[in-house]
Design a protein around this motif. Structure first.
Motif, PDB file in Angstrom:
ATOM      1  N   TYR A  55      -0.194   5.601   3.212  1.00  0.00           N
ATOM      2  CA  TYR A  55      -0.025   4.188   2.857  1.00  0.00           C
ATOM      3  C   TYR A  55       0.410   4.011   1.410  1.00  0.00           C
ATOM      4  N   LYS A  60       3.829   2.085   3.485  1.00  0.00           N
ATOM      5  CA  LYS A  60       3.744   0.630   3.396  1.00  0.00           C
ATOM      6  C   LYS A  60       5.124   0.006   3.288  1.00  0.00           C
ATOM      7  N   GLU A  61       5.949   0.551   2.405  1.00  0.00           N
ATOM      8  CA  GLU A  61       7.274  -0.017   2.180  1.00  0.00           C
ATOM      9  C   GLU A  61       8.215   0.285   3.350  1.00  0.00           C
ATOM     10  N   MET A  65       4.821  -3.086   5.877  1.00  0.00           N
ATOM     11  CA  MET A  65       3.464  -3.527   6.198  1.00  0.00           C
ATOM     12  C   MET A  65       3.058  -4.677   5.292  1.00  0.00           C
ATOM     13  N   GLN A  66       2.475  -5.717   5.889  1.00  0.00           N
ATOM     14  CA  GLN A  66       2.119  -6.922   5.159  1.00  0.00           C
ATOM     15  C   GLN A  66       0.623  -7.207   5.282  1.00  0.00           C
ATOM     16  N   PHE A  70      -2.850  -2.767   7.014  1.00  0.00           N
ATOM     17  CA  PHE A  70      -3.453  -1.459   6.743  1.00  0.00           C
ATOM     18  C   PHE A  70      -4.914  -1.439   7.179  1.00  0.00           C
ATOM     19  N   VAL A 121       4.375  -0.657  12.698  1.00  0.00           N
ATOM     20  CA  VAL A 121       2.930  -0.538  12.565  1.00  0.00           C
ATOM     21  C   VAL A 121       2.229  -0.668  13.910  1.00  0.00           C
ATOM     22  N   GLN A 288      -6.077   2.262  -3.677  1.00  0.00           N
ATOM     23  CA  GLN A 288      -5.503   0.919  -3.623  1.00  0.00           C
ATOM     24  C   GLN A 288      -5.569   0.245  -4.987  1.00  0.00           C
TER      25      GLN A 288
END
Length: 480
Positions: A55, A60-61, A65-66, A70, A121, A288
């Motif tokens: 991630y 993520k990019e 992913m929004q 996650f 996702v 994170q």
């Protein structure tokens, strides 16, 4: 000098068995049980934690992913884990563990390969649910196996080594992802995070095949080629008359026994609450946080959280050695709770320096120390009922994961980065609750021991004769 060395050995690895036969048996089961279980759990955590590293390393990019998508991945994995928990632990009482464990490992290894090829996702959601069902066989299943082979004074250390192997998987996943990103990113047209899943799958499958050949099942059914008949008999007898490791047919009497005692309720509540102190590590909150505040490379985002995992490993091993040596389990949970309270307070302080936050995240790694101790404690509490022990161990992890399914979404949503204020307050509260429930379980255990001394339980043979004449479960009134 010799006496000092003996004391050190007793603390680190337990008292040396008095006979050559038992020393040989212990050496064999240490090697073959721990080698496979630790390698299996290492790959389990490697395949589980890789999603966290992926991630923050480009997934993520690339998958766009929004919001809390996650967190949903981890929640769906947890739901699969919950669904598979008790069925898996019952399965190893019906099917040979040397067959069941490797089959489940092959299943999650194949699913790890599949994750490397996803393009959205939603595909990860489906894969992780099934992967959670397969991986749920490992943790409580192994604690059940350990409780079937080891004496009380041997159990904590072996449980800790097993738990630490999973933490090593987490530690290695961060290091591996950083190396993969550096050397394999864009190789053959694949992103670095995709290569991580491929490599993890390659690591997993050979370990499964190793299990097919060397895992010894349980003492009552073992046919391991490296154990003599004399050692098989000793494996059962050395655990003592109060320990039940026989295989029994499943019946409704099991449900009545489990639900009529305090053990299922007390042990499940203990790990359901204390297990949530691990949230900072299991949700990679430090990773994170680093990504959100910026200023760090992808490799640093993968490397730096490994410090918390390293502290978790050291805490787990030292605390387990202490509890086996001293004979008390509860003190580890108190240590763990104290560390997490300090960590939560440090992370809540507004404007606290970066160095203090690093210290707090690393200190929170102590939360994992309670894992091995709690399950070793439950193995001891339920030692007189093999089936109850399997159900209690599975239920402990199941209820913890029932809470895990929604806990990160409520208290650690990715949108709260970098502060996670609600999560830090929750960490402090659940640590205080851990102290309270620890004392409750300790009181219940002591009360049970006092009652058993006043009213000695009948022998297993007498119970079987009595209950069979009444048509009941022969072990239903064993110890109360």
């Amino acid at each position: 000098m010799v006496r000092n060395l003996s004391a050190v050995r007793a603390f680190v690895w337990g008292e040396r068995p008095s006979t050559k036969l038992e020393r040989g048996l212990l050496l064999k089961i240490d090697w073959f049980i721990l080698s496979y279980c630790c390698l299996m759990y290492f790959s389990n955590y490697l395949d589980r934690s890789n999603i966290n590293n992926a991630y923050v390393s480009g997934m993520k990019e690339e998958l766009d992913m929004q919001g809390t998508e996650f967190n949903k991945i981890n929640t769906i994995f947890t739901c699969g884990y919950i669904v598979g928990m008790i069925p898996n632990n019952l399965a190893i009482q019906v099917f040979p563990p040397r067959i069941w464990f490797p089959l489940m490992q092959i299943a999650w290894g194949i699913l790890t390969f599949c994750t490397s090829a996803v393009h959205n996702v939603e595909s990860i959601y489906g894969i992780r649910f099934i992967q959670g069902m397969a991986e749920s066989s490992t943790f409580v299943g192994t604690h059940y196996i350990l409780g079937s082979w080891y004496k009380s004074a041997e159990l904590g250390k072996r449980s800790a080594i097993f738990t630490a192997s999973g933490l090593v998987g987490t530690l290695f996943s961060g290091v591996l992802q950083a190396a993969v990103y550096k050397h394999l990113n864009s190789v053959a047209g694949r992103s670095g995070w995709r290569w991580l899943f491929i490599i993890d799958g390659i690591i997993t499958l050979p370990i499964a095949f190793y299990g097919f050949f060397v895992f010894p099942d349980v003492p009552a059914t073992t046919k391991a080629f490296y154990l003599t008949e004399e050692e098989r008999v000793l494996a059962h007898e050395r655990l003592g008359p109060g320990t039940d490791v026989q295989q029994h047919d499943l019946s409704w009497g099991l449900a009545r026994r489990v639900l009529s005692r305090w053990r299922w309720y007390g042990c499940s509540l203990l790990f359901a609450i204390s297990g949530e102190t691990e949230s900072l590590g299991s949700n990679n909150i430090m990773g994170q946080w680093l990504k959100a505040i910026g200023g760090y490379t992808v490799e640093q985002n993968d490397y730096y959280p490994s410090g918390a995992t390293a502290f978790a490993i050291v805490s787990t091993l030292l605390c387990a050695a202490w509890t086996d040596y001293s004979g008390g389990r509860s003190v580890v949970l108190l240590y763990m709770a104290a560390c997490c309270i300090v960590s939560g307070i440090c992370l809540l302080v507004p404007g606290s320096p970066i160095g203090l936050k690093f210290f707090a995240f690393y200190l929170a790694g102590a939360s994992y120390a309670g894992q091995a101790t709690t399950f070793a404690w439950a193995n001891e509490i339920c030692a007189d009922d093999n089936q109850e022990r399997g159900i209690v161990l599975a239920s402990m992890n199941m209820w913890n994961n029932v809470i895990n399914a929604w806990w990160p979404l409520v208290f650690y949503p990715a949108t709260d980065a970098p502060d996670f204020q609600a999560g830090m307050i929750a960490l402090i509260c659940v640590s205080v609750a851990t102290v309270a429930v620890t004392y409750l379980v300790l009181w219940l255990e002591r009360r049970e021991h006092l009652r058993s001394k006043k009213t000695p339980s009948a022998s297993l043979e007498e119970q079987e004769a009595s209950h069979s004449s009444l048509g009941g479960d022969p072990r239903e009134k064993k110890a109360t």
